[in-house]
Design a protein around this motif. Structure first.
Motif, PDB file in Angstrom:
ATOM      1  N   ALA A  68       0.813  -1.210   0.000  1.00 24.39           N
ATOM      2  CA  ALA A  68       0.000   0.000   0.000  1.00 24.39           C
ATOM      3  C   ALA A  68       0.849   1.263   0.000  1.00 24.39           C
ATOM      4  CB  ALA A  68      -0.929  -0.007   1.216  1.00 24.39           C
ATOM      5  N   ASP A  69       2.031   1.232   0.622  1.00 24.04           N
ATOM      6  CA  ASP A  69       2.847   2.437   0.715  1.00 24.04           C
ATOM      7  C   ASP A  69       3.940   2.493  -0.360  1.00 24.04           C
ATOM      8  OD1 ASP A  69       4.262   0.322   1.736  1.00 24.04           O
ATOM      9  OD2 ASP A  69       5.145   1.450   3.391  1.00 24.04           O
ATOM     10  N   ALA A  70       3.819   1.667  -1.387  1.00 27.84           N
ATOM     11  CA  ALA A  70       4.835   1.651  -2.438  1.00 27.84           C
ATOM     12  C   ALA A  70       4.678   2.864  -3.337  1.00 27.84           C
ATOM     13  CB  ALA A  70       4.718   0.379  -3.270  1.00 27.84           C
ATOM     14  N   GLN A  71       5.796   3.342  -3.861  1.00 26.08           N
ATOM     15  CA  GLN A  71       5.778   4.480  -4.769  1.00 26.08           C
ATOM     16  C   GLN A  71       5.276   4.013  -6.130  1.00 26.08           C
ATOM     17  OE1 GLN A  71       9.590   6.271  -5.166  1.00 26.08           O
ATOM     18  NE2 GLN A  71       8.876   7.937  -6.434  1.00 26.08           N
ATOM     19  N   VAL A  72       4.433   4.818  -6.758  1.00 26.26           N
ATOM     20  CA  VAL A  72       3.851   4.446  -8.042  1.00 26.26           C
ATOM     21  C   VAL A  72       4.862   4.711  -9.141  1.00 26.26           C
ATOM     22  CG1 VAL A  72       1.975   4.922  -9.645  1.00 26.26           C
ATOM     23  CG2 VAL A  72       1.563   5.027  -7.192  1.00 26.26           C
ATOM     24  N   HIS A  73       5.104   3.690  -9.965  1.00 27.45           N
ATOM     25  CA  HIS A  73       6.021   3.814 -11.095  1.00 27.45           C
ATOM     26  C   HIS A  73       5.229   3.597 -12.375  1.00 27.45           C
ATOM     27  CE1 HIS A  73       9.622   3.907  -8.668  1.00 27.45           C
ATOM     28  NE2 HIS A  73       9.189   2.865  -7.999  1.00 27.45           N
ATOM     29  N   PRO A  74       5.551   4.338 -13.416  1.00 23.10           N
ATOM     30  CA  PRO A  74       4.843   4.117 -14.680  1.00 23.10           C
ATOM     31  C   PRO A  74       5.206   2.758 -15.265  1.00 23.10           C
ATOM     32  CG  PRO A  74       6.641   5.670 -14.987  1.00 23.10           C
ATOM     33  CD  PRO A  74       6.538   5.395 -13.504  1.00 23.10           C
ATOM     34  N   ARG A  75       4.272   2.173 -15.962  1.00 23.12           N
ATOM     35  CA  ARG A  75       4.522   0.864 -16.588  1.00 23.12           C
ATOM     36  C   ARG A  75       5.608   0.975 -17.654  1.00 23.12           C
ATOM     37  NH1 ARG A  75       2.912  -3.519 -13.969  1.00 23.12           N
ATOM     38  NH2 ARG A  75       0.822  -3.279 -13.184  1.00 23.12           N
ATOM     39  N   GLU A  76       5.539   2.009 -18.475  1.00 14.98           N
ATOM     40  CA  GLU A  76       6.513   2.206 -19.541  1.00 14.98           C
ATOM     41  C   GLU A  76       7.569   3.197 -19.068  1.00 14.98           C
ATOM     42  OE1 GLU A  76       6.596   0.593 -22.487  1.00 14.98           O
ATOM     43  OE2 GLU A  76       4.896  -0.555 -21.737  1.00 14.98           O
ATOM     44  N   PRO A  77       8.846   2.884 -19.254  1.00 19.02           N
ATOM     45  CA  PRO A  77       9.873   3.853 -18.861  1.00 19.02           C
ATOM     46  C   PRO A  77       9.787   5.094 -19.739  1.00 19.02           C
ATOM     47  CG  PRO A  77      10.863   2.037 -20.034  1.00 19.02           C
ATOM     48  CD  PRO A  77       9.413   1.673 -19.821  1.00 19.02           C
ATOM     49  N   GLY A  78      10.094   6.242 -19.155  1.00 25.90           N
ATOM     50  CA  GLY A  78      10.033   7.498 -19.892  1.00 25.90           C
ATOM     51  C   GLY A  78      11.202   7.646 -20.847  1.00 25.90           C
ATOM     52  N   SER A  79      11.240   8.765 -21.499  1.00 25.80           N
ATOM     53  CA  SER A  79      12.333   9.019 -22.427  1.00 25.80           C
ATOM     54  C   SER A  79      13.570   9.441 -21.643  1.00 25.80           C
ATOM     55  CB  SER A  79      11.924  10.108 -23.410  1.00 25.80           C
ATOM     56  OG  SER A  79      11.638  11.293 -22.681  1.00 25.80           O
ATOM     57  N   TYR A  80      14.616   9.740 -22.336  1.00 24.03           N
ATOM     58  CA  TYR A  80      15.853  10.151 -21.690  1.00 24.03           C
ATOM     59  C   TYR A  80      15.667  11.472 -20.962  1.00 24.03           C
ATOM     60  CZ  TYR A  80      18.170   6.502 -24.335  1.00 24.03           C
ATOM     61  OH  TYR A  80      18.539   5.297 -24.842  1.00 24.03           O
ATOM     62  N   LEU A  81      16.457  11.691 -19.942  1.00 25.73           N
ATOM     63  CA  LEU A  81      16.386  12.933 -19.200  1.00 25.73           C
ATOM     64  C   LEU A  81      16.856  14.095 -20.074  1.00 25.73           C
ATOM     65  CD1 LEU A  81      17.827  11.765 -15.772  1.00 25.73           C
ATOM     66  CD2 LEU A  81      15.456  12.192 -16.357  1.00 25.73           C
ATOM     67  N   PRO A  82      16.281  15.263 -19.877  1.00 29.20           N
ATOM     68  CA  PRO A  82      16.676  16.411 -20.701  1.00 29.20           C
ATOM     69  C   PRO A  82      17.997  17.003 -20.222  1.00 29.20           C
ATOM     70  CG  PRO A  82      14.974  17.037 -19.167  1.00 29.20           C
ATOM     71  CD  PRO A  82      15.165  15.562 -19.006  1.00 29.20           C
ATOM     72  N   VAL A  83      19.111  16.477 -20.749  1.00 30.16           N
ATOM     73  CA  VAL A  83      20.420  16.890 -20.263  1.00 30.16           C
ATOM     74  C   VAL A  83      20.810  18.287 -20.710  1.00 30.16           C
ATOM     75  CG1 VAL A  83      22.234  15.283 -19.622  1.00 30.16           C
ATOM     76  CG2 VAL A  83      21.069  14.932 -21.729  1.00 30.16           C
ATOM     77  N   HIS A  84      20.292  18.736 -21.805  1.00 29.79           N
ATOM     78  CA  HIS A  84      20.684  20.041 -22.321  1.00 29.79           C
ATOM     79  C   HIS A  84      19.778  21.163 -21.818  1.00 29.79           C
ATOM     80  CE1 HIS A  84      23.695  18.205 -24.801  1.00 29.79           C
ATOM     81  NE2 HIS A  84      22.804  17.383 -25.317  1.00 29.79           N
ATOM     82  N   ASP A  85      18.734  20.838 -21.081  1.00 34.16           N
ATOM     83  CA  ASP A  85      17.866  21.871 -20.521  1.00 34.16           C
ATOM     84  C   ASP A  85      18.528  22.447 -19.283  1.00 34.16           C
ATOM     85  OD1 ASP A  85      16.112  21.302 -22.490  1.00 34.16           O
ATOM     86  OD2 ASP A  85      14.663  20.253 -21.221  1.00 34.16           O
ATOM     87  N   LEU A  86      18.865  23.717 -19.338  1.00 30.55           N
ATOM     88  CA  LEU A  86      19.518  24.372 -18.224  1.00 30.55           C
ATOM     89  C   LEU A  86      18.487  25.145 -17.405  1.00 30.55           C
ATOM     90  CD1 LEU A  86      22.648  25.745 -20.093  1.00 30.55           C
ATOM     91  CD2 LEU A  86      22.503  23.723 -18.655  1.00 30.55           C
ATOM     92  N   PRO A  87      18.736  25.305 -16.105  1.00 32.90           N
ATOM     93  CA  PRO A  87      17.799  26.092 -15.303  1.00 32.90           C
ATOM     94  C   PRO A  87      17.838  27.558 -15.746  1.00 32.90           C
ATOM     95  CG  PRO A  87      19.733  25.518 -14.011  1.00 32.90           C
ATOM     96  CD  PRO A  87      19.845  24.789 -15.306  1.00 32.90           C
ATOM     97  N   PRO A  88      16.769  28.290 -15.485  1.00 31.57           N
ATOM     98  CA  PRO A  88      16.764  29.694 -15.891  1.00 31.57           C
ATOM     99  C   PRO A  88      17.787  30.501 -15.099  1.00 31.57           C
ATOM    100  CG  PRO A  88      14.840  29.187 -14.561  1.00 31.57           C
ATOM    101  CD  PRO A  88      15.527  27.893 -14.825  1.00 31.57           C
ATOM    102  N   ASP A  89      18.211  31.611 -15.680  1.00 34.22           N
ATOM    103  CA  ASP A  89      19.167  32.491 -15.005  1.00 34.22           C
ATOM    104  C   ASP A  89      18.527  33.066 -13.747  1.00 34.22           C
ATOM    105  OD1 ASP A  89      21.101  32.052 -16.908  1.00 34.22           O
ATOM    106  OD2 ASP A  89      20.480  33.758 -18.146  1.00 34.22           O
ATOM    107  N   ARG A  90      19.364  33.326 -12.742  1.00 33.41           N
ATOM    108  CA  ARG A  90      18.870  33.870 -11.485  1.00 33.41           C
ATOM    109  C   ARG A  90      18.506  35.343 -11.638  1.00 33.41           C
ATOM    110  NH1 ARG A  90      22.299  31.444  -6.506  1.00 33.41           N
ATOM    111  NH2 ARG A  90      22.283  29.293  -7.187  1.00 33.41           N
ATOM    112  N   ASP A  91      17.435  35.725 -10.933  1.00 31.70           N
ATOM    113  CA  ASP A  91      17.044  37.124 -10.903  1.00 31.70           C
ATOM    114  C   ASP A  91      17.811  37.872  -9.817  1.00 31.70           C
ATOM    115  OD1 ASP A  91      15.248  36.669 -12.943  1.00 31.70           O
ATOM    116  OD2 ASP A  91      13.597  36.232 -11.565  1.00 31.70           O
ATOM    117  N   GLN A  92      18.241  37.132  -8.783  1.00 29.59           N
ATOM    118  CA  GLN A  92      18.936  37.763  -7.671  1.00 29.59           C
ATOM    119  C   GLN A  92      20.424  37.871  -7.979  1.00 29.59           C
ATOM    120  OE1 GLN A  92      18.014  35.028  -4.589  1.00 29.59           O
ATOM    121  NE2 GLN A  92      16.014  35.927  -4.152  1.00 29.59           N
TER     122      GLN A  92
END
Length: 91
Positions: free
Chosen positions: A37-61
């Motif tokens: 009952a307390d198991a973490q839900v995992h999707p049946r199909e694995p997702g695509s590759y992680l977005p390695v080239h997506d960078l976080p937005p520039d800081r405002d501070q």
């Protein structure tokens, strides 16, 4: 005649064991799908590759100015030294 009866009994027993094995084998796939009952839900199909080239937005501070950074580092060093002295006294 007695040998024929023994052969029929053994075939009947083997057939019963074989059908029991198939019946239990069919249940094993359903048991494998059950999760706690307390198991973490995992999707049946694995997702695509992680977005390695997506960078976080520039800081405002702005970055911490060097004089404030030196002040913070000095406070942390003083706290570390106080804790070291307190640890020596506790022993």
């Amino acid at each position: 005649m007695l040998a024929m009866r023994d052969l029929q009994k053994s075939l009947l027993i083997c057939g019963a064991l074989l059908s029991a094995a198939f019946a239990l084998g069919g249940c094993s796939s359903q048991l494998a799908d059950m999760t706690p009952a307390d198991a973490q839900v995992h999707p049946r199909e694995p997702g695509s590759y992680l977005p390695v080239h997506d960078l976080p937005p520039d800081r405002d501070q702005a970055v911490i100015p060097p004089d404030q950074r030196a002040k913070i580092e000095a406070e942390l060093a003083a706290a570390r030294d106080r804790q070291a002295v307190a640890a020596k006294d506790a022993k």
